[in-house]
Structures are given as C-alpha cells and as structure tokens.
Design a protein around this motif. Structure first.
Motif, PDB file in Angstrom:
ATOM      1  N   ALA A 146      38.699  37.467  87.444  1.00  0.00           N
ATOM      2  CA  ALA A 146      38.571  38.886  87.099  1.00  0.00           C
ATOM      3  C   ALA A 146      39.805  39.632  87.584  1.00  0.00           C
ATOM      4  O   ALA A 146      40.405  39.271  88.597  1.00  0.00           O
ATOM      5  N   ALA A 170      37.839  40.022  82.480  1.00  0.00           N
ATOM      6  CA  ALA A 170      37.124  38.947  83.174  1.00  0.00           C
ATOM      7  C   ALA A 170      36.936  37.772  82.226  1.00  0.00           C
ATOM      8  O   ALA A 170      36.764  37.954  81.012  1.00  0.00           O
ATOM      9  N   HIS A 193      40.050  46.624  82.990  1.00  0.00           N
ATOM     10  CA  HIS A 193      39.294  45.520  83.575  1.00  0.00           C
ATOM     11  C   HIS A 193      39.303  44.336  82.597  1.00  0.00           C
ATOM     12  O   HIS A 193      39.193  44.533  81.380  1.00  0.00           O
ATOM     13  N   SER A 242      41.533  43.808  87.740  1.00  0.00           N
ATOM     14  CA  SER A 242      41.420  45.252  87.526  1.00  0.00           C
ATOM     15  C   SER A 242      42.768  45.889  87.843  1.00  0.00           C
ATOM     16  O   SER A 242      43.350  45.626  88.896  1.00  0.00           O
ATOM     17  N   ASP A 272      35.551  31.264  87.431  1.00  0.00           N
ATOM     18  CA  ASP A 272      35.507  32.700  87.087  1.00  0.00           C
ATOM     19  C   ASP A 272      36.779  33.390  87.559  1.00  0.00           C
ATOM     20  O   ASP A 272      37.233  33.170  88.688  1.00  0.00           O
TER      21      ASP A 272
END
Length: 231
Positions: A108, A130, A128, A110, A106
């Motif tokens: 992510a 992901a 954002h 921002s 995973d």
C-alpha cells in the motif's frame, strides 16, 4: 525532511494534509519456521515494513512543493487445516498432509502533495493505492488439489485544493475582521475615548515634540504618531 531555504516551518494548511509524524522506517517480523516436514519449501513466516518520507522542493517558502509518501509491505505464509476445528499436525506421513497453504503479499502507498506559487496554494491532493495477492494451495493426503491466486488492487486520488482555498479565504476574512476591531480601538484611544491611562505625557515621563491637542493613552501607541523622549 529535505527542505529549500526558509521553508522549515509548516503552515496549518500543510499540517491539514500531512500525517504530523516525523519520518520513520519500521519493520515487524516473526521467526521463520519450517511448517511442513514433508515440504521444506513451505515456510511459516510474517514480515511487515512501514515507512514515511517527506520532502520539500522549491526556491523558498513561498515557492515550494511538499510531498509526503507512506508505504507499507506485508508478506505472510502459513498453513491451515482444511476444516475449522480440525487439528493440524503435519508430518512426513501422507495421511497427515491435509491442509491449505496461504501465501500473502500486500502493498500500500499513500502520497500527499501540497504546492505553493508566490505564496498562493496551487496544489493539494492525497493519492492512495493498494495491491494484494493471495495464493491458496489445497493439499489432500499430500496431493495438490487446488492452486488459486486471488489478485486485488485499488487506487484513489482526492483533490483538496478547492476546500483548502475556501478555508484560507474564510481565515483571511476573519483576520481582516479582527483587524477592523483593533483599528477602531486604537482610533478610540487617539480621540480620547479610551479608558486607558490618559495622564499628561510629562506625568508618564515623556516629552512630546511637534504635536498638540492629542491625549496620550500609552507610550506604545504614541510611538506610531510622534517622537518620544524621556524627560
């Protein structure tokens, strides 16, 4: 945080989009173990990285762009029994090789951006993104029965420029209103309507030059109108 000259002070507008945290980098890990004696390449492990970096670019405080980036990355591999409640005891015996092996990756990110030109707010946004990849391998008596990869991703950008510009205009209007009140108070003092100390200037230790018929409310107020000297 890297900054241009004179820009080391964050405004309330800056703080509204930034995290409020100092830049950092952190890692959390668990000890990697061999979870399956029959397949040494199948490890059980966990790792999580999280970081923040903030940069200010531009000539000065009135002409600058703030960019704050947060990133996270998680990887994990582990074994699970085929059925809930089933005890997992993997050995070199093929009869014990009934399980699912998970491999997770995973990521992510921002990013917050704030920009000013000649002191005016011209950019305010948060983005954002992901992505996730999960691979699940199913084994029955040591034989690979299924091998699936489940990808997922998402992204979103929010523009806060109009909202913050409206808030700034409201703040300016409120500040202007307070200024009018203060001006009326000072005008009242100069016209003799104030209740503050109105003793003659000499009684307060002051000598007034060039002005007559004005009642002095305080040394500070009169400094804006005339030259004062100690008696």
């Amino acid at each position: 945080m890297q900054q241009p000259p004179g820009s080391n002070h964050l405004t309330d507008t800056d703080r509204s989009l930034l995290s409020g945290l100092a830049d950092f980098s952190a890692t959390v890990t668990e000890k990697t173990v061999n979870g399956n004696p029959a397949r040494p390449g199948e490890l059980d492990s966990f790792s999580y990285d999280f970081s923040q970096a903030t940069q200010s670019k531009g000539l000065n405080r009135l002409n600058r762009t703030l960019v704050q980036n947060q990133q996270s990355h998680l990887t994990a591999q582990y074994h699970k029994p085929l059925y809930a409640g089933q005890k997992l005891e993997l050995t070199t015996d093929s009869e014990s090789q009934n399980y699912r092996y998970y491999q997770i990756n995973d990521q992510a990110c921002s990013t917050s951006r704030i920009g000013y030109v000649e002191g005016e707010l011209v950019e305010a946004s948060v983005s954002h993104s992901a992505s996730q990849s999960t691979r699940i391998s199913k084994y029955v008596k040591g034989h690979l029965e299924e091998d699936n990869v489940i990808p997922a991703s998402a992204s979103k950008t929010q523009n806060f420029l109009v909202v913050l510009q409206q808030a700034l205009e409201q703040d300016k209007a409120a500040t202007l209103g307070r200024g009018h009140v203060i001006a009326r108070i000072h005008l009242g003092r100069y016209s003799g309507q104030s209740d503050v100390d109105q003793r003659p200037a000499r009684a307060q230790g002051l000598t007034v030059h060039g002005v007559s018929g004005v009642r002095i409310s305080s040394r500070k107020s009169m400094n804006t109108l005339m030259r004062l000297e100690p008696r």
